[in-house]
Design an enzyme around this catalytic site. Sequence first.
Site, mmCIF file in Angstrom:
data_model
loop_
_atom_site.group_PDB
_atom_site.id
_atom_site.type_symbol
_atom_site.label_atom_id
_atom_site.label_comp_id
_atom_site.label_asym_id
_atom_site.label_seq_id
_atom_site.Cartn_x
_atom_site.Cartn_y
_atom_site.Cartn_z
ATOM 1 N N GLY A 1 0.829 -1.214 0.000
ATOM 2 C CA GLY A 1 0.000 0.000 0.000
ATOM 3 C C GLY A 1 0.852 1.249 0.000
ATOM 4 O O GLY A 1 0.480 2.269 0.587
ATOM 5 N N ARG B 1 0.925 5.608 -1.897
ATOM 6 C CA ARG B 1 0.572 6.925 -1.331
ATOM 7 C C ARG B 1 0.516 6.833 0.196
ATOM 8 O O ARG B 1 0.732 5.759 0.784
ATOM 9 C CB ARG B 1 -0.780 7.382 -1.886
ATOM 10 C CG ARG B 1 -1.948 6.551 -1.379
ATOM 11 C CD ARG B 1 -3.274 6.959 -1.994
ATOM 12 N NE ARG B 1 -4.401 6.478 -1.193
ATOM 13 C CZ ARG B 1 -5.665 6.590 -1.542
ATOM 14 N NH1 ARG B 1 -5.979 7.161 -2.699
ATOM 15 N NH2 ARG B 1 -6.627 6.153 -0.752
ATOM 16 N N ASP C 1 -2.563 -7.546 -5.278
ATOM 17 C CA ASP C 1 -3.649 -7.469 -4.296
ATOM 18 C C ASP C 1 -3.233 -8.327 -3.105
ATOM 19 O O ASP C 1 -3.159 -9.561 -3.226
ATOM 20 C CB ASP C 1 -4.942 -7.994 -4.928
ATOM 21 C CG ASP C 1 -6.101 -8.023 -3.937
ATOM 22 O OD1 ASP C 1 -5.877 -7.776 -2.726
ATOM 23 O OD2 ASP C 1 -7.238 -8.305 -4.368
ATOM 24 N N VAL C 2 -2.955 -7.685 -1.964
ATOM 25 C CA VAL C 2 -2.408 -8.427 -0.819
ATOM 26 C C VAL C 2 -3.380 -9.464 -0.252
ATOM 27 O O VAL C 2 -2.967 -10.348 0.495
ATOM 28 C CB VAL C 2 -1.936 -7.485 0.321
ATOM 29 C CG1 VAL C 2 -0.813 -6.576 -0.148
ATOM 30 C CG2 VAL C 2 -3.097 -6.682 0.913
ATOM 31 N N TYR D 1 -13.197 -2.743 10.695
ATOM 32 C CA TYR D 1 -11.835 -2.188 10.743
ATOM 33 C C TYR D 1 -11.209 -2.411 12.127
ATOM 34 O O TYR D 1 -10.043 -2.798 12.253
ATOM 35 C CB TYR D 1 -11.935 -0.702 10.418
ATOM 36 C CG TYR D 1 -10.636 0.043 10.269
ATOM 37 C CD1 TYR D 1 -9.888 -0.035 9.088
ATOM 38 C CD2 TYR D 1 -10.171 0.872 11.286
ATOM 39 C CE1 TYR D 1 -8.702 0.690 8.950
ATOM 40 C CE2 TYR D 1 -8.998 1.599 11.150
ATOM 41 C CZ TYR D 1 -8.267 1.506 9.977
ATOM 42 O OH TYR D 1 -7.103 2.226 9.845
ATOM 43 N N LYS E 1 -7.927 -4.505 12.980
ATOM 44 C CA LYS E 1 -6.747 -3.865 13.566
ATOM 45 C C LYS E 1 -6.365 -4.480 14.911
ATOM 46 O O LYS E 1 -5.184 -4.485 15.269
ATOM 47 C CB LYS E 1 -6.966 -2.356 13.696
ATOM 48 C CG LYS E 1 -7.016 -1.627 12.335
ATOM 49 C CD LYS E 1 -5.788 -1.940 11.483
ATOM 50 C CE LYS E 1 -5.534 -0.933 10.384
ATOM 51 N NZ LYS E 1 -4.440 -1.372 9.478
HETATM 52 P P1 NAI Z 1 -4.447 5.355 2.070
HETATM 53 O O1 NAI Z 1 -5.842 5.031 1.687
HETATM 54 O O2 NAI Z 1 -3.934 6.731 1.805
HETATM 55 O O3 NAI Z 1 -3.440 4.329 1.363
HETATM 56 C C1 NAI Z 1 -3.684 2.937 1.393
HETATM 57 C C2 NAI Z 1 -2.989 2.291 0.217
HETATM 58 O O4 NAI Z 1 -3.257 0.873 0.276
HETATM 59 C C3 NAI Z 1 -3.507 2.786 -1.148
HETATM 60 O O5 NAI Z 1 -2.426 3.133 -1.982
HETATM 61 C C4 NAI Z 1 -4.292 1.595 -1.680
HETATM 62 O O6 NAI Z 1 -4.301 1.498 -3.100
HETATM 63 C C5 NAI Z 1 -3.534 0.427 -1.045
HETATM 64 N N1 NAI Z 1 -4.351 -0.812 -1.007
HETATM 65 C C6 NAI Z 1 -5.651 -0.921 -0.655
HETATM 66 N N2 NAI Z 1 -6.058 -2.194 -0.797
HETATM 67 C C7 NAI Z 1 -4.980 -2.905 -1.239
HETATM 68 C C8 NAI Z 1 -4.783 -4.273 -1.588
HETATM 69 N N3 NAI Z 1 -5.771 -5.168 -1.502
HETATM 70 N N4 NAI Z 1 -3.560 -4.649 -2.021
HETATM 71 C C9 NAI Z 1 -2.538 -3.748 -2.133
HETATM 72 N N5 NAI Z 1 -2.678 -2.443 -1.819
HETATM 73 C C10 NAI Z 1 -3.901 -2.021 -1.379
HETATM 74 O O7 NAI Z 1 -4.325 4.966 3.618
HETATM 75 P P2 NAI Z 1 -3.306 5.464 4.763
HETATM 76 O O8 NAI Z 1 -3.987 6.481 5.560
HETATM 77 O O9 NAI Z 1 -1.982 5.743 4.179
HETATM 78 O O10 NAI Z 1 -3.237 4.144 5.671
HETATM 79 C C11 NAI Z 1 -2.186 3.201 5.594
HETATM 80 C C12 NAI Z 1 -2.362 2.173 6.715
HETATM 81 O O11 NAI Z 1 -2.375 2.844 7.977
HETATM 82 C C13 NAI Z 1 -3.676 1.394 6.628
HETATM 83 O O12 NAI Z 1 -3.451 0.073 7.045
HETATM 84 C C14 NAI Z 1 -4.553 2.124 7.616
HETATM 85 O O13 NAI Z 1 -5.588 1.304 8.086
HETATM 86 C C15 NAI Z 1 -3.550 2.488 8.688
HETATM 87 N N6 NAI Z 1 -3.971 3.604 9.533
HETATM 88 C C16 NAI Z 1 -4.226 4.843 9.007
HETATM 89 C C17 NAI Z 1 -4.607 5.886 9.828
HETATM 90 C C18 NAI Z 1 -4.890 7.261 9.328
HETATM 91 O O14 NAI Z 1 -5.329 8.107 10.127
HETATM 92 N N7 NAI Z 1 -4.650 7.583 8.066
HETATM 93 C C19 NAI Z 1 -4.770 5.679 11.279
HETATM 94 C C20 NAI Z 1 -4.483 4.340 11.717
HETATM 95 C C21 NAI Z 1 -4.098 3.347 10.881
#
Ligand code: NAI
Length: 257
Positions: A13, A16, A66-67, A157, A161
């Site tokens: 992921g 971005r 796709d993970v 979620y 988590k």
């Molecule tokens: P984001 O939505 O900006 O980025 C997530 C990335 O994961 C995207 O590039 C998307 O294409 C990719 N992705 C989604 N499904 C996928 C799949 N099946 N296979 C491969 N790639 C896939 O999200 P963000 O905010 O950067 O979050 C990253 C991690 O941090 C996530 O696990 C999220 O749950 C966790 N997180 C985020 C928080 C926040 O406030 N933004 C808070 C706590 C945890």
Amino acid sequence: MGRFDGRVAVVTGAARGIGFGIAQRFAHEGARVAVIDLDESAAKKAAAALPGADKPKTSHLGIGCDVSDTASVEPAIERVVSELGGVHILVNNAGITRDNLLFKMTDEDWDLVIGVHLRGAFLMTRAAQKHFVAQKYGKILNLSSVSALGNRGQANYSAAKMGIQGLTRTLGIELGPFGINANAVAPGFIATDMTDDTARRLGIPVEDFRKMNAESNPVRRVGTPADIAAAATFLCSDEASYITGQTLYVDGGARLD
Ligand code: NAI
């Protein structure tokens, strides 16, 4: 000398948001990085934007994967090993949200979220550990969340988590004897597309949503991908080799109240 010279780090992921922030930090400190994301062209674009991308010795790799799909994960890890010469670090960061109150949550939204976060971390880790065990070295970092402790509208979620935390503890126990550390970071509110999408869904302007979250946080700001990258890279470094099975909350003290 960078902390990760000669290491290969896989970050899922990472096209971005937080994943890209973590990938940047690894690359900045000498690692070659495999950016894994759903869309290969986005993954390649992100890999090309990382520090060192222009130097053949430290060039990076972008892979579409796709993970949550075994058939996609296994060849992705094999590509990393053959094209970057090995694998030493795995960051399970890919994630999605499908928020809804329990009575409105569909089977599909439950399965999708559990599938990407929990099954995804399991599949990626199982594929990478073969190499980690053989070389008696590996670092695994999983993304949990403060939502693991419970959050209205996030039954799927939150379960995923907290599941990540149980997975992390078990990986610590099973893989410790093979020179492998497994830890998790649990971010609070981090300014990314994910939280911007939540603001839009709630009908709140993005800047107001960030401001609201900053005001209710003890350190009076929202987090950035760099905040998470600092903790993630420490936990994946050799300085942290006596730390395993742990979840570090990186949330500005959000859950202290
Ligand atoms: P984001 O939505 O900006 O980025 C997530 C990335 O994961 C995207 O590039 C998307 O294409 C990719 N992705 C989604 N499904 C996928 C799949 N099946 N296979 C491969 N790639 C896939 O999200 P963000 O905010 O950067 O979050 C990253 C991690 O941090 C996530 O696990 C999220 O749950 C966790 N997180 C985020 C928080 C926040 O406030 N933004 C808070 C706590 C945890």
